[in-house]
Design a protein around this motif. Structure first.
Motif, PDB file in Angstrom:
ATOM      1  N   VAL A  70      -6.024  64.292  47.247  1.00  0.00           N
ATOM      2  CA  VAL A  70      -5.911  63.244  46.229  1.00  0.00           C
ATOM      3  C   VAL A  70      -4.728  62.369  46.617  1.00  0.00           C
ATOM      4  N   ASP A  71      -4.986  61.063  46.735  1.00  0.00           N
ATOM      5  CA  ASP A  71      -3.928  60.126  47.093  1.00  0.00           C
ATOM      6  C   ASP A  71      -3.256  59.529  45.864  1.00  0.00           C
ATOM      7  N   ASP A  72      -4.036  59.183  44.840  1.00  0.00           N
ATOM      8  CA  ASP A  72      -3.459  58.568  43.646  1.00  0.00           C
ATOM      9  C   ASP A  72      -4.405  58.754  42.466  1.00  0.00           C
ATOM     10  N   VAL A  73      -3.840  58.651  41.265  1.00  0.00           N
ATOM     11  CA  VAL A  73      -4.607  58.786  40.026  1.00  0.00           C
ATOM     12  C   VAL A  73      -4.167  57.663  39.096  1.00  0.00           C
ATOM     13  N   HIS A  74      -5.132  56.989  38.492  1.00  0.00           N
ATOM     14  CA  HIS A  74      -4.840  55.927  37.531  1.00  0.00           C
ATOM     15  C   HIS A  74      -5.688  56.185  36.290  1.00  0.00           C
ATOM     16  N   ILE A  75      -5.050  56.070  35.109  1.00  0.00           N
ATOM     17  CA  ILE A  75      -5.766  56.309  33.857  1.00  0.00           C
ATOM     18  C   ILE A  75      -5.686  55.074  32.971  1.00  0.00           C
ATOM     19  N   GLU A  76      -6.837  54.684  32.436  1.00  0.00           N
ATOM     20  CA  GLU A  76      -6.905  53.673  31.390  1.00  0.00           C
ATOM     21  C   GLU A  76      -7.176  54.444  30.109  1.00  0.00           C
ATOM     22  N   LEU A  77      -6.118  54.643  29.311  1.00  0.00           N
ATOM     23  CA  LEU A  77      -6.193  55.478  28.124  1.00  0.00           C
ATOM     24  C   LEU A  77      -6.836  54.734  26.958  1.00  0.00           C
ATOM     25  N   ALA A  78      -7.810  55.364  26.350  1.00  0.00           N
ATOM     26  CA  ALA A  78      -8.448  54.854  25.135  1.00  0.00           C
ATOM     27  C   ALA A  78      -8.326  55.961  24.099  1.00  0.00           C
ATOM     28  N   ALA A  79      -7.227  55.943  23.347  1.00  0.00           N
ATOM     29  CA  ALA A  79      -6.958  57.001  22.375  1.00  0.00           C
ATOM     30  C   ALA A  79      -8.116  57.136  21.400  1.00  0.00           C
ATOM     31  N   GLY A  80      -8.640  58.340  21.278  1.00  0.00           N
ATOM     32  CA  GLY A  80      -9.750  58.595  20.375  1.00  0.00           C
ATOM     33  C   GLY A  80     -11.096  58.152  20.916  1.00  0.00           C
ATOM     34  N   GLY A  81     -11.116  57.697  22.148  1.00  0.00           N
ATOM     35  CA  GLY A  81     -12.372  57.231  22.744  1.00  0.00           C
ATOM     36  C   GLY A  81     -12.562  57.827  24.118  1.00  0.00           C
ATOM     37  N   VAL A  82     -13.223  57.076  24.974  1.00  0.00           N
ATOM     38  CA  VAL A  82     -13.491  57.529  26.336  1.00  0.00           C
ATOM     39  C   VAL A  82     -12.508  56.834  27.272  1.00  0.00           C
ATOM     40  N   SER A  83     -11.641  57.615  27.891  1.00  0.00           N
ATOM     41  CA  SER A  83     -10.669  57.091  28.838  1.00  0.00           C
ATOM     42  C   SER A  83     -11.270  57.110  30.231  1.00  0.00           C
ATOM     43  N   THR A  84     -10.739  56.250  31.099  1.00  0.00           N
ATOM     44  CA  THR A  84     -11.213  56.176  32.474  1.00  0.00           C
ATOM     45  C   THR A  84     -10.147  56.723  33.399  1.00  0.00           C
ATOM     46  N   VAL A  85     -10.522  57.694  34.223  1.00  0.00           N
ATOM     47  CA  VAL A  85      -9.625  58.283  35.213  1.00  0.00           C
ATOM     48  C   VAL A  85     -10.168  57.893  36.586  1.00  0.00           C
ATOM     49  N   THR A  86      -9.379  57.160  37.356  1.00  0.00           N
ATOM     50  CA  THR A  86      -9.780  56.751  38.695  1.00  0.00           C
ATOM     51  C   THR A  86      -8.936  57.513  39.704  1.00  0.00           C
ATOM     52  N   VAL A  87      -9.609  58.191  40.617  1.00  0.00           N
ATOM     53  CA  VAL A  87      -8.941  59.033  41.613  1.00  0.00           C
ATOM     54  C   VAL A  87      -9.247  58.480  42.994  1.00  0.00           C
ATOM     55  N   THR A  88      -8.194  58.210  43.774  1.00  0.00           N
ATOM     56  CA  THR A  88      -8.392  57.784  45.153  1.00  0.00           C
ATOM     57  C   THR A  88      -8.089  58.948  46.077  1.00  0.00           C
ATOM     58  N   GLY A  89      -8.803  58.993  47.161  1.00  0.00           N
ATOM     59  CA  GLY A  89      -8.675  60.084  48.113  1.00  0.00           C
ATOM     60  C   GLY A  89     -10.048  60.651  48.407  1.00  0.00           C
ATOM     61  N   THR A  90     -10.067  61.820  49.023  1.00  0.00           N
ATOM     62  CA  THR A  90     -11.348  62.411  49.403  1.00  0.00           C
ATOM     63  C   THR A  90     -11.614  63.756  48.739  1.00  0.00           C
ATOM     64  N   ALA A  91     -10.910  64.049  47.646  1.00  0.00           N
ATOM     65  CA  ALA A  91     -11.172  65.299  46.916  1.00  0.00           C
ATOM     66  C   ALA A  91     -12.588  65.245  46.351  1.00  0.00           C
ATOM     67  N   VAL A  96     -12.196  67.759  41.217  1.00  0.00           N
ATOM     68  CA  VAL A  96     -11.447  66.886  40.314  1.00  0.00           C
ATOM     69  C   VAL A  96     -11.881  67.136  38.876  1.00  0.00           C
ATOM     70  N   ARG A  97     -13.182  67.220  38.652  1.00  0.00           N
ATOM     71  CA  ARG A  97     -13.718  67.479  37.311  1.00  0.00           C
ATOM     72  C   ARG A  97     -13.155  68.792  36.757  1.00  0.00           C
ATOM     73  N   HIS A  98     -13.107  69.820  37.588  1.00  0.00           N
ATOM     74  CA  HIS A  98     -12.590  71.123  37.164  1.00  0.00           C
ATOM     75  C   HIS A  98     -11.109  71.025  36.792  1.00  0.00           C
ATOM     76  N   ALA A  99     -10.324  70.279  37.561  1.00  0.00           N
ATOM     77  CA  ALA A  99      -8.887  70.122  37.273  1.00  0.00           C
ATOM     78  C   ALA A  99      -8.678  69.416  35.934  1.00  0.00           C
TER      79      ALA A  99
END
Length: 110
Positions: A70-91, A96-99
Motif C-alpha cells: 500500500v502506497d497511500d490511503v485517502h478518505i472522503e468522509l461522509a459521516a453517517g453515510g457511505v465514505s470513499t476510501v481510495t488506496v494506491t499501490g498493489t495490495a 484491503v477489505r479485510h483490514a
C-alpha cells in the motif's frame, strides 16, 4: 440571500467505537502528507459505512497503510453515510477489505 453554512464533521462522535472512552485516541491524518497518485500506481476505491468522524478515518488509514504493497490511503468522509476510501499501490482488494473490516467498518460490495 443567505449562503448555506458548510456542515463541519466532528472530530469525535459518541456513536462510534473508536471514540468510546476506553478506545485509544488515533492520530488525525495530516492533509499535507497526502500526495498525488502517479499514473503508474494502481488505485482502488472502496465504499465504506460506519465511519462517523476523523478518528474513524484515522483508524482506517492506519490499518490500511500497515499493509504491504500500500502506497497511500485517502478518505472522503461522509459521516453517517457511505465514505470513499481510495488506496494506491498493489495490495489485493480482499486484503484491503479485510483490514478495513478488522478496523470495525463495513465495506459495501459493488
Amino acid at each position: 440571500m443567505t449562503t448555506p453554512t458548510p456542515r463541519l464533521l466532528p472530530l469525535a462522535s459518541p456513536g462510534c467505537a473508536c471514540c468510546a472512552p476506553s478506545a485509544p485516541s488515533a492520530p488525525t491524518p495530516d492533509p499535507a502528507a497526502a500526495r498525488s497518485v502517479a499514473p503508474s500506481e494502481a488505485a482502488a476505491t472502496y465504499r465504506v459505512t460506519g465511519m462517523t468522524c476523523g478518528h474513524c478515518a484515522a483508524s482506517v488509514i492506519a490499518a490500511v497503510r500497515a499493509l504491504p504493497l500500500v502506497d497511500d490511503v485517502h478518505i472522503e468522509l461522509a459521516a453517517g453515510g457511505v465514505s470513499t476510501v481510495t488506496v494506491t499501490g498493489t495490495a489485493s482488494p480482499p486484503v484491503v477489505r479485510h483490514a478495513i473490516e478488522d478496523a470495525g467498518y463495513t465495506v459495501l460490495v459493488s
